[in-house]
Design an enzyme around this catalytic site. Sequence first.
Site, PDB file in Angstrom:
ATOM      1  N   GLU A  10      -5.293  -4.904  10.654  1.00 26.38           N
ATOM      2  CA  GLU A  10      -4.737  -3.712  11.113  1.00 26.38           C
ATOM      3  C   GLU A  10      -5.083  -3.497  12.075  1.00 26.38           C
ATOM      4  OE1 GLU A  10      -2.294  -2.920   7.002  1.00 26.38           O
ATOM      5  OE2 GLU A  10      -3.918  -1.619   7.197  1.00 26.38           O
ATOM      6  N   GLU A  62      -6.810   4.420   7.603  1.00 25.10           N
ATOM      7  CA  GLU A  62      -6.659   6.354   7.980  1.00 25.10           C
ATOM      8  C   GLU A  62      -8.139   7.017   6.518  1.00 25.10           C
ATOM      9  OE1 GLU A  62      -2.700   5.194   5.659  1.00 25.10           O
ATOM     10  OE2 GLU A  62      -2.008   5.160   7.876  1.00 25.10           O
ATOM     11  N   LYS A  66       0.215   4.284  -0.348  1.00 29.54           N
ATOM     12  CA  LYS A  66      -0.725   5.751   0.434  1.00 29.54           C
ATOM     13  C   LYS A  66      -0.115   6.852  -0.558  1.00 29.54           C
ATOM     14  CE  LYS A  66       0.192   3.486   4.291  1.00 29.54           C
ATOM     15  NZ  LYS A  66      -0.091   3.549   6.229  1.00 29.54           N
ATOM     16  N   ASN A  89       1.113  -1.013  -0.089  1.00 30.22           N
ATOM     17  CA  ASN A  89       0.155   0.371   0.319  1.00 30.22           C
ATOM     18  C   ASN A  89       0.744   1.596  -0.073  1.00 30.22           C
ATOM     19  OD1 ASN A  89      -1.332   1.863   0.545  1.00 30.22           O
ATOM     20  ND2 ASN A  89      -2.045   1.462   2.627  1.00 30.22           N
ATOM     21  N   GLY A 106       2.613   2.143  10.525  1.00 32.77           N
ATOM     22  CA  GLY A 106       3.585   3.280  10.137  1.00 32.77           C
ATOM     23  C   GLY A 106       4.196   3.274  12.119  1.00 32.77           C
ATOM     24  N   SER A 154       3.430  -2.664  10.164  1.00 32.68           N
ATOM     25  CA  SER A 154       4.913  -2.436  10.611  1.00 32.68           C
ATOM     26  C   SER A 154       5.328  -3.392  10.162  1.00 32.68           C
ATOM     27  CB  SER A 154       5.224  -2.226  11.947  1.00 32.68           C
ATOM     28  OG  SER A 154       4.890  -0.731  12.145  1.00 32.68           O
ATOM     29  N   HIS A 158      -9.528   1.328   5.008  1.00 34.76           N
ATOM     30  CA  HIS A 158      -7.929   1.499   5.889  1.00 34.76           C
ATOM     31  C   HIS A 158      -8.247   1.925   6.897  1.00 34.76           C
ATOM     32  CE1 HIS A 158      -3.871   2.541   6.914  1.00 34.76           C
ATOM     33  NE2 HIS A 158      -2.918   1.628   5.616  1.00 34.76           N
TER      34      HIS A 158
HETATM   35  C1  PEP Z   1      -0.689  -0.150   5.816  1.00 37.59           C
HETATM   36  O1  PEP Z   1      -0.738   1.334   6.237  1.00 37.59           O
HETATM   37  O2  PEP Z   1      -1.309  -1.149   5.932  1.00 37.59           O
HETATM   38  C2  PEP Z   1       0.158  -0.575   6.248  1.00 37.59           C
HETATM   39  C3  PEP Z   1       0.364  -1.654   7.592  1.00 37.59           C
HETATM   40  O3  PEP Z   1       1.428   0.467   6.586  1.00 37.59           O
HETATM   41  P1  PEP Z   1       3.285   0.579   7.218  1.00 37.59           P
HETATM   42  O4  PEP Z   1       3.656  -1.293   6.803  1.00 37.59           O
HETATM   43  O5  PEP Z   1       3.842   1.018   7.390  1.00 37.59           O
HETATM   44  O6  PEP Z   1       2.703  -0.072   9.741  1.00 37.59           O
END
Ligand code: PEP
Length: 275
Positions: A193, A113, A10, A8, A199, A237, A111
């Site tokens: 998630e 976000e 973003k 992803n 992040g 992460s 997501h």
């Molecule tokens: C995400 O935004 O779906 C995600 C898992 O980000 P990160 O791997 O940076 O934690």
Amino acid sequence: MQAWVIGNWKQNPATKREVETLVTEIVTANNERSVNNSNTDSSHDKAKTCQLMLAPSCIHLSAVSSRLQDSSILCAAQDISAHSATVGAYTGDCSAQQVADAGATWTILGHSERRQYHQESNEILLAKLVCALEQKLGAVLCIGETQAQYDARDTIKVIDEQLQVVKQLLAQPIAKSMDLDHTLAEQLIIAYEPVWAIGTGKVPTVSEVSATHKHIKEQLASFASKLPAITVLYGGSVNADNADSFAASPVIDGALVGGASLKAESFLAIAKAFS
Ligand code: PEP
């Protein structure tokens, strides 16, 4: 079960040139990986396949999907409009039809976000899921609890509420007209998630994730007896160093990767862990 590793991107990278460089590096490294896998494969030692997918921002969708055309990597949108699956007066939106026309075969939905900055509710997500299915796009539905909800031990309660949208989807005419056994299960992926892990470099333990995934799979199975095992990914992460530990769990079917998908080396290392 086939593993999935989805990048992803973003709102990254900043320029067309950087997008071209990143996608070229990923395709090249993936081709090398495929050659190495086929050289080491024997009938007794088949590498588990890992389907890769990239989700660039909408403006880069056409360029990335064209670049991926001759590779085994799929292309996804990061979101679609809830208002119309096709066209209409919805300024700023991209419809399921438009992203499919740009070369996406999947879309990420819900997501954290999007939930946080765009107040996406189950009602909106249900509309988006229906639009996706109408245009034959697969959907990667993201669910997960915040830090406060995790601290309050409300993870299961939160994800059960978020999963209600799948139950509601099953009652929609579009889902009823589909073969649950095959088509729907093949067009829906759940990405668990935890919001606090995205992040941040903080990750839940593999046994915590495994227990949550087991619960998600059981919940989905309880919605319809004909619904077979749905792919459940972990996201938050995931990186080249910790991917092996998640990949070792039989109920973690792959990863949704943010930051580490912006470098070919780390993205492919994660793919290798799940292969
Ligand atoms: C995400 O935004 O779906 C995600 C898992 O980000 P990160 O791997 O940076 O934690």
